[in-house]
Design a protein around this motif. Structure first.
Motif: not given
Length: 303
Positions: A12, A15, A66, A68, A191, A196, A199-200, A202, A235
């Motif tokens: 990500l 991050e 991203t 979220e 991740a 994350r 539930c994320t 990109q 994800i």
């Protein structure tokens, strides 16, 4: 300083940006913006536009979006619908940026191993796509009673252990035959934070290096290697075990790795309900992609 020196393994860009900021690293060329939507959805945009930023982040130049939503991991239906619509809007924006055609041909590639649940996101997503190329090719666009229908085809190349071939080799062969205007890849990611997982989402216009998040680097699937634009969607479904332990004991990742067994250093962890999570997220992604490729106007849709 290379991103690997100070940051736990992650796919990500958000991050990576957070780690850079926390470490007070030079962030010239790394631009960040964030907006909060309804249903607790947060959309963040990281843009990398300089060689300094490429060196600092270890990521290619490009745009990383991203999406979220904490409630996504709980399967909240209203949240899932809202995320699906936001995903379709963002994907449509990416498509417009890389392809100036009103009616286009798209190849969607589901990366990963169908037999390994945390890695089955891509193949399962392609299973539920609205595939149209074969019908358009045989009967024309009027077969759908809609002259605006796009040509969409799907591919699940598997992994090298199954085929003996690099994913890139297979995709290049298909691209040369099908000649799509762009490629969309779907893959499971790694991740940095457990919050994350699942539930994320990109999206990026830089393509993807399959397996990079878990240290299994393959040839990059990108514009340079394929000759057409590549939009990557992913994800996170796994997290590095060393990262979890380092967070628990409040120690650096490097020091934690030295203390742990070498066998644990290569271990990745996934949630216990990953079967249901991957099934739900694959359906969400396929629905969002189908909406984006439908050419329907839904941006003003009210909840």
């Amino acid at each position: 300083m290379s991103a690997d020196k100070w940051c736990a393994r992650t796919d990500l860009a958000l991050e990576t940006q957070e780690s850079l900021k926390k470490a007070n690293t030079d962030m010239r060329g790394v631009n960040f913006s964030e907006k909060k939507l309804d249903n607790g959805i947060i959309v963040s945009v990281v843009t990398i536009d300089s060689e300094n930023a490429v060196r600092a982040t270890g990521r290619p130049k490009g745009k990383y979006v991203t999406i979220e939503a904490a409630m996504l991991s709980e399967g909240d239906e209203e949240c899932c619908q809202a995320v699906t619509r936001e995903l379709s809007r963002e994907l449509k924006s990416f498509v417009k940026a890389v392809c100036d055609k009103r009616i286009y041909a798209a190849l969607v590639v589901g990366l990963g191993n169908r037999n390994v649940t945390p890695d089955a996101l891509g193949p399962r997503c392609v299973d539920s796509l609205f595939i149209t190329r074969h019908i358009v090719k045989e009967y024309g666009r009027y077969a759908f009673s809609n002259e605006n229908v796009n040509s969409v085809c799907g591919l699940v190349p598997g992994v090298m252990a199954q085929t003996g071939m690099e994913c890139l080799e297979i995709i290049k062969g298909v691209v040369s035959e099908v000649k799509p205007d762009f490629v969309v890849t779907i893959d499971a990611l790694a991740a940095r934070s457990t919050k994350r997982l699942g539930c994320t989402i990109q999206l990026t216009d830089t393509g993807i290096v399959p397996g990079s998040g878990v240290g299994n680097h393959r040839d990059g699937i990108n514009h340079d290697n394929l000759g057409v634009p590549v939009i990557a969607i992913g994800i996170p479904t796994v997290i590095d075990a060393v990262t979890i332990v380092s967070d628990a004991v409040n120690a650096s990742r490097e020091n934690t790795a030295k203390l742990m067994s070498p066998k644990l250093n290569g271990m990745f962890v996934t949630p216990k309900d990953i079967d249901e999570t991957v099934k739900r997220l694959a359906g969400l992604l396929s629905e969002g992609i189908n909406m984006a490729f439908s050419n329907d106007e839904y941006d003003d849709y009210s909840e």
